[in-house]
Design an enzyme around this catalytic site. Structure first.
Site, PDB file in Angstrom:
ATOM      1  N   MET A  27       0.839  -1.201   0.000  1.00  0.00           N
ATOM      2  CA  MET A  27       0.000   0.000   0.000  1.00  0.00           C
ATOM      3  C   MET A  27       0.874   1.252   0.000  1.00  0.00           C
ATOM      4  SD  MET A  27      -3.428  -0.902   2.084  1.00  0.00           S
ATOM      5  CE  MET A  27      -2.829  -0.622   3.736  1.00  0.00           C
ATOM      6  N   GLY A  28       2.170   1.099  -0.287  1.00  0.00           N
ATOM      7  CA  GLY A  28       3.042   2.251  -0.403  1.00  0.00           C
ATOM      8  C   GLY A  28       3.511   2.798   0.935  1.00  0.00           C
ATOM      9  N   HIS A  34       8.973  -3.379   3.734  1.00  0.00           N
ATOM     10  CA  HIS A  34       8.589  -3.603   2.337  1.00  0.00           C
ATOM     11  C   HIS A  34       9.814  -3.965   1.497  1.00  0.00           C
ATOM     12  CE1 HIS A  34       5.431  -0.491   3.551  1.00  0.00           C
ATOM     13  NE2 HIS A  34       4.675  -1.490   3.134  1.00  0.00           N
ATOM     14  N   GLY A 144       4.721 -10.219   4.277  1.00  0.00           N
ATOM     15  CA  GLY A 144       5.453 -10.091   5.532  1.00  0.00           C
ATOM     16  C   GLY A 144       4.757 -10.828   6.670  1.00  0.00           C
ATOM     17  N   LYS A 146       4.766  -9.848   9.544  1.00  0.00           N
ATOM     18  CA  LYS A 146       4.149  -8.784  10.344  1.00  0.00           C
ATOM     19  C   LYS A 146       2.622  -8.898  10.337  1.00  0.00           C
ATOM     20  CE  LYS A 146       3.296  -4.407  11.715  1.00  0.00           C
ATOM     21  NZ  LYS A 146       2.260  -3.991  10.814  1.00  0.00           N
ATOM     22  N   SER A 182       6.119  -0.160  10.289  1.00  0.00           N
ATOM     23  CA  SER A 182       4.766  -0.068   9.750  1.00  0.00           C
ATOM     24  C   SER A 182       4.565   1.332   9.210  1.00  0.00           C
ATOM     25  CB  SER A 182       3.742  -0.341  10.861  1.00  0.00           C
ATOM     26  OG  SER A 182       2.451   0.080  10.447  1.00  0.00           O
TER      27      SER A 182
HETATM   28  P1  AMP Z   1       1.352  -2.832   3.519  1.00  0.00           P
HETATM   29  O1  AMP Z   1       1.926  -1.778   2.640  1.00  0.00           O
HETATM   30  O2  AMP Z   1       1.241  -2.450   4.951  1.00  0.00           O
HETATM   31  O3  AMP Z   1       0.085  -3.445   2.953  1.00  0.00           O
HETATM   32  O4  AMP Z   1       2.418  -4.026   3.509  1.00  0.00           O
HETATM   33  C1  AMP Z   1       2.821  -4.615   2.304  1.00  0.00           C
HETATM   34  C2  AMP Z   1       3.579  -5.879   2.617  1.00  0.00           C
HETATM   35  O5  AMP Z   1       4.722  -5.573   3.405  1.00  0.00           O
HETATM   36  C3  AMP Z   1       2.737  -6.877   3.413  1.00  0.00           C
HETATM   37  O6  AMP Z   1       3.010  -8.197   2.953  1.00  0.00           O
HETATM   38  C4  AMP Z   1       3.246  -6.676   4.805  1.00  0.00           C
HETATM   39  O7  AMP Z   1       3.098  -7.820   5.623  1.00  0.00           O
HETATM   40  C5  AMP Z   1       4.703  -6.380   4.553  1.00  0.00           C
HETATM   41  N1  AMP Z   1       5.289  -5.682   5.703  1.00  0.00           N
HETATM   42  C6  AMP Z   1       4.798  -4.573   6.304  1.00  0.00           C
HETATM   43  N2  AMP Z   1       5.563  -4.241   7.370  1.00  0.00           N
HETATM   44  C7  AMP Z   1       6.543  -5.178   7.446  1.00  0.00           C
HETATM   45  C8  AMP Z   1       7.632  -5.395   8.336  1.00  0.00           C
HETATM   46  N3  AMP Z   1       7.879  -4.582   9.369  1.00  0.00           N
HETATM   47  N4  AMP Z   1       8.437  -6.455   8.103  1.00  0.00           N
HETATM   48  C9  AMP Z   1       8.186  -7.290   7.070  1.00  0.00           C
HETATM   49  N5  AMP Z   1       7.179  -7.143   6.199  1.00  0.00           N
HETATM   50  C10 AMP Z   1       6.360  -6.099   6.377  1.00  0.00           C
END
Ligand code: AMP
Length: 290
Positions: A27-28, A34, A144, A146, A182
């Site tokens: 989601m950027g 990421h 992730g 996470k 995050s």
């Molecule tokens: P998001 O942009 O929050 O939707 O995250 C995109 C991807 O990055 C998802 O697969 C998350 O699980 C991963 N991600 C987000 N934060 C972390 C982190 N701290 N460590 C590893 N992966 C992450």
């Protein structure tokens, strides 16, 4: 690095991509978490594709869709520097054309934890990830740890809908003080940022107890809850010690031995809701109420 928006642009770009293609959905507002997914995909795949899409359908009506942080130019620069070949930045209209009415609903594993507190969240996640899979047709997709329940949901969906895609899970990347990286950490004031370390401190305390022999899931949950209760700026939403695949709480009529457990929590720090988890790997977590 190629950047595409429409389905037609994506289809044309997709034809030229060398296999295997690895997809990193995001989601950027990128951070090192990421980029660790990109690095893993770069190591394992001939082509790395990434997506940036703040998916409106996974946000509840009272959640932070309108304030979700965005930084498209910075994100594109970071992806380019990390060696991404193709970025898909669909608009909401590309993903959800007028009259949209078809959804992917994963049943059992969305009923607990995040799914219970965020009704409709995983319907939005599963639907958008299915559409990302359909558009990019990757051989591998990177997620992730996470977002532990998201991984369980996506694995289930990929299996149930026969996607020929390997789901690769990457470890949670943390700040030096343990806070899981995050995009939502950007919401925290300096005091809240300090307080937010209590999520990982709670998990780490429970893991230390587990490593020292504690195998009662209820006690492990209590250790986390006590730690969070000790931080005035934090408020626990839930803590769970669950089977890592079914997400059933240990200690509620589930089998008496497990090959691992997912210890997870959500907590509010000020107006920001954060999640985190650790996996307890050994075969010592027992159901105290068989
Ligand atoms: P998001 O942009 O929050 O939707 O995250 C995109 C991807 O990055 C998802 O697969 C998350 O699980 C991963 N991600 C987000 N934060 C972390 C982190 N701290 N460590 C590893 N992966 C992450």
């Amino acid at each position: 690095m190629q950047i595409v928006t429409t389905l037609a642009e994506l289809a044309t770009a997709r034809e030229a991509l060398a296999a295997p293609v690895g997809l990193v959905p995001t989601m950027g507002y990128l951070h090192k978490g990421h980029l660790s997914l990109v690095r893993r995909a770069r190591d394992e795949c001939a082509t790395v594709a990434a997506s940036i899409f703040v998916n409106p359908t996974q946000f509840g009506p009272s959640e932070d869709l309108s304030s979700y942080p965005r930084n498209l130019d910075g994100d594109l620069g970071a992806f380019e520097a990390a060696g991404v070949d193709l970025v898909w930045t669909p608009t909401p209209e590309v993903m959800y054309p007028p009259g949209f009415q078809t959804w992917v609903t994963v049943e059992e594993v969305t009923k607990r934890l995040e799914g219970e507190r965020r009704p409709g969240h995983f319907r939005g996640v599963a639907t958008v990830v299915a559409k990302l899979f359909n558009g990019v047709r990757p051989q591998r997709a990177y997620f992730g740890q996470k977002d532990a329940q998201q991984v369980v949901v996506i694995r289930q969906m990929a299996r149930d809908l026969s996607y020929p895609i390997e789901i690769v899970v990457c470890p949670t990347v943390r700040e030096a003080d343990g806070l899981a990286m995050s995009s939502r950490n950007a919401y925290l004031s300096p005091q809240e940022r300090e307080a937010a370390t209590v999520l990982y401190r709670g998990l780490a305390a429970a893991r230390a107890a587990f490593d020292a022999g504690e195998c009662d899931a209820e006690k492990l949950r209590q250790i986390v809850a006590d730690r969070v209760a000790g931080e005035p700026l934090a408020r626990l939403d839930y803590v769970s010690c669950a089977h890592p695949d079914t997400l059933e709480e240990l200690g509620r009529g589930s089998p008496t031995r497990f090959s691992g457990a997912l210890l997870s929590l959500a907590a509010w720090v000020g107006n920001t809701r954060l999640i985190d988890n650790v996996v307890l790997e050994e075969e010592r977590v027992r159901d105290p109420r068989p």
